[in-house]
Design an enzyme around this catalytic site. Structure first.
Site, PDB file in Angstrom:
ATOM      1  N   TYR A 129     -26.074   5.664  -9.871  1.00 50.31           N
ATOM      2  CA  TYR A 129     -26.197   4.641  -9.434  1.00 50.31           C
ATOM      3  C   TYR A 129     -26.269   4.248  -7.958  1.00 50.31           C
ATOM      4  CZ  TYR A 129     -23.837  -0.143  -8.495  1.00 50.31           C
ATOM      5  OH  TYR A 129     -23.592  -1.484  -8.239  1.00 50.31           O
ATOM      6  N   SER A 177     -25.776  -2.340  -3.596  1.00 45.16           N
ATOM      7  CA  SER A 177     -24.561  -2.086  -3.478  1.00 45.16           C
ATOM      8  C   SER A 177     -24.020  -1.457  -2.239  1.00 45.16           C
ATOM      9  CB  SER A 177     -24.179  -1.089  -4.647  1.00 45.16           C
ATOM     10  OG  SER A 177     -22.849  -0.201  -4.515  1.00 45.16           O
TER      11      SER A 177
HETATM   12  N1  LIG Z   1     -18.739  -5.576  -9.407  1.00 44.44           N
HETATM   13  C1  LIG Z   1     -18.773  -4.638  -8.431  1.00 44.44           C
HETATM   14  O1  LIG Z   1     -17.920  -4.219  -7.811  1.00 44.44           O
HETATM   15  C2  LIG Z   1     -20.121  -4.407  -7.677  1.00 44.44           C
HETATM   16  C3  LIG Z   1     -20.112  -3.903  -6.540  1.00 44.44           C
HETATM   17  C4  LIG Z   1     -21.211  -3.644  -5.973  1.00 44.44           C
HETATM   18  C5  LIG Z   1     -22.533  -3.799  -6.502  1.00 44.44           C
HETATM   19  N2  LIG Z   1     -22.335  -4.758  -7.852  1.00 44.44           N
HETATM   20  C6  LIG Z   1     -23.411  -5.301  -8.349  1.00 44.44           C
HETATM   21  O2  LIG Z   1     -23.650  -6.633  -8.630  1.00 44.44           O
HETATM   22  C7  LIG Z   1     -24.548  -6.872  -9.792  1.00 44.44           C
HETATM   23  C8  LIG Z   1     -23.443  -7.403 -10.867  1.00 44.44           C
HETATM   24  O3  LIG Z   1     -22.369  -6.529 -11.047  1.00 44.44           O
HETATM   25  P1  LIG Z   1     -21.334  -6.835 -12.242  1.00 44.44           P
HETATM   26  O4  LIG Z   1     -20.094  -6.252 -11.714  1.00 44.44           O
HETATM   27  O5  LIG Z   1     -21.160  -8.474 -12.459  1.00 44.44           O
HETATM   28  O6  LIG Z   1     -21.761  -6.183 -13.352  1.00 44.44           O
HETATM   29  P2  LIG Z   1     -21.620  -6.370 -15.165  1.00 44.44           P
HETATM   30  O7  LIG Z   1     -21.887  -5.241 -15.707  1.00 44.44           O
HETATM   31  O8  LIG Z   1     -20.534  -7.324 -15.096  1.00 44.44           O
HETATM   32  O9  LIG Z   1     -22.920  -7.397 -15.347  1.00 44.44           O
HETATM   33  C9  LIG Z   1     -24.224  -6.871 -15.303  1.00 44.44           C
HETATM   34  C10 LIG Z   1     -25.049  -7.728 -16.364  1.00 44.44           C
HETATM   35  O10 LIG Z   1     -26.186  -7.136 -16.573  1.00 44.44           O
HETATM   36  C11 LIG Z   1     -26.632  -7.215 -17.854  1.00 44.44           C
HETATM   37  N3  LIG Z   1     -27.572  -6.163 -18.224  1.00 44.44           N
HETATM   38  C12 LIG Z   1     -27.398  -4.920 -18.255  1.00 44.44           C
HETATM   39  N4  LIG Z   1     -28.318  -4.289 -18.565  1.00 44.44           N
HETATM   40  C13 LIG Z   1     -29.443  -5.005 -18.860  1.00 44.44           C
HETATM   41  C14 LIG Z   1     -30.556  -5.165 -19.018  1.00 44.44           C
HETATM   42  N5  LIG Z   1     -31.563  -3.900 -19.312  1.00 44.44           N
HETATM   43  N6  LIG Z   1     -31.491  -6.249 -19.253  1.00 44.44           N
HETATM   44  C15 LIG Z   1     -30.935  -7.279 -18.765  1.00 44.44           C
HETATM   45  N7  LIG Z   1     -29.641  -7.449 -18.460  1.00 44.44           N
HETATM   46  C16 LIG Z   1     -28.777  -6.451 -18.490  1.00 44.44           C
HETATM   47  C17 LIG Z   1     -25.218  -7.084 -18.479  1.00 44.44           C
HETATM   48  O11 LIG Z   1     -25.249  -7.524 -19.806  1.00 44.44           O
HETATM   49  C18 LIG Z   1     -24.288  -7.973 -17.739  1.00 44.44           C
HETATM   50  O12 LIG Z   1     -24.180  -9.110 -18.192  1.00 44.44           O
HETATM   51  C19 LIG Z   1     -24.755  -5.421 -10.189  1.00 44.44           C
HETATM   52  O13 LIG Z   1     -26.229  -5.296  -9.595  1.00 44.44           O
HETATM   53  C20 LIG Z   1     -23.995  -4.247  -9.578  1.00 44.44           C
HETATM   54  O14 LIG Z   1     -24.610  -3.097  -9.440  1.00 44.44           O
HETATM   55  C21 LIG Z   1     -21.057  -4.997  -8.298  1.00 44.44           C
END
Ligand SMILES: NC(=O)c1ccc[n+]([C@@H]2O[C@H](COP(=O)([O-])OP(=O)(O)OC[C@H]3O[C@@H](n4cnc5c(N)ncnc54)[C@H](O)[C@@H]3O)[C@@H](O)[C@H]2O)c1
Length: 271
Positions: A161, A148
């Site tokens: 985080y 991130s």
């Molecule tokens: N969306 C953003 O703006 C953003 C920004 C920077 C980084 N990220 C990173 O991108 C990635 C995806 O983000 P997103 O927004 O799609 O998140 P999200 O929360 O929509 O999806 C995360 C997924 O991980 C799964 N998950 C959570 N805990 C789990 C576990 N213990 N075991 C297995 N699966 C598990 C959830 O069920 C979910 O489907 C993450 O690593 C997040 O930190 C996202």
């Protein structure tokens, strides 16, 4: 031929949002995809949509907080596909219940801090630990860790985080160093703000506008912006790229702090 034709890919957290987009783009580029998520319903839906569209996908419910669950999934993948070429460690503990409690350091609860590291960092390490022996046996592979932009810069929210993702950056470089000679590459992709339904639910319109002012490009980011980088890093097109921490954030983490104010001042000066 797709970019990852014939390869087998595991995508964690692929039951929704960014992980879903990554699983679908890897599939569209020829990979067989394991849709791994703690949310079994989401994983089944995404795998079902890929299979219905002519791709090959397998849903698997996994809890990245539980090493036995990870080991069982890797065994199931080997039984079904016989190899693992690509691992995308995308899942993170980003639910509202976690993120809203991950705020003021002076009020930080140990369980909130640990819950960030348990899934985001230790889960990524455990997936890597269990997949790499199969990559070595298969002659190599590509691991893509989702970090991130918050891992690079200071902020007033979500310190657990951010720290857990900074640890993912370090893990990425260590994985690349330990297994490069086994022809295994490891890189990290750093999204900025990707407006998934989850992210939107956690932010007000005012917060969204405040962030968008600092993005160098004229639009908001979408999940496919990340999926494109992941697919390239997973493919042989990036065959000499390893140990890299790659932002796909519209430049938000890569300009001088006064950028947006300067843009406003210049616009005001022009009347
Ligand atoms: N969306 C953003 O703006 C953003 C920004 C920077 C980084 N990220 C990173 O991108 C990635 C995806 O983000 P997103 O927004 O799609 O998140 P999200 O929360 O929509 O999806 C995360 C997924 O991980 C799964 N998950 C959570 N805990 C789990 C576990 N213990 N075991 C297995 N699966 C598990 C959830 O069920 C979910 O489907 C993450 O690593 C997040 O930190 C996202």
């Amino acid at each position: 031929m797709g970019l990852v034709e014939g390869k087998v890919a595991i995508v964690t957290g692929a039951g929704a949002n960014i992980g879903e987009a990554c699983a679908k783009m890897l599939s569209a580029n020829g990979a067989s995809v394991v849709v791994a998520d703690i949310n079994a319903e989401g994983a089944e839906r995404v795998a079902g949509e890929i299979n219905a569209g002519g791709g090959t996908a397998m849903a698997h419910a996994v809890d990245l907080g539980d090493e036995a669950s990870i080991a069982a999934m890797v065994a199931a993948v080997m039984e079904r596909f016989g190899k693992i070429d690509i691992l995308h460690n995308n899942a993170a503990n980003t639910g509202a219940a976690q993120m809203t409690r991950d705020a003021a350091l002076l009020e930080m609860e140990e369980e909130v801090w640990d819950a960030a590291f348990d899934i985001n960092t230790r889960g990524t390490m455990l997936m890597t630990k269990h997949v790499i022996p199969h990559m070595i046996a298969g002659g190599g592979g590509s691991i893509v860790n989702t970090s991130s932009g918050t891992s690079l810069l200071g902020d007033v929210l979500n310190p657990a985080y951010a720290a857990s993702k900074a640890a993912v950056n370090a893990l990425t470089r260590n994985t690349a160093a330990q297994f490069g000679k086994a022809n295994i590459r490891c890189n990290a992709v750093l999204p900025g703000l990707v407006l998934s339904p989850v992210a939107r639910a956690q932010m007000t319109e005012e917060q969204l506008n405040l962030i968008q002012r600092h993005v160098l490009l004229p639009r908001e980011s979408v999940a496919d912006d990340i999926a494109g980088v992941v697919t390239w890093l997973a493919s042989d097109m990036s065959g000499f790229v390893t140990a890299q921490i790659i932002s796909a954030d519209g430049g938000i983490c890569h300009h001088l702090p006064h950028y947006a104010d300067m843009m406003d001042m210049m616009a005001a000066a022009q009347g």
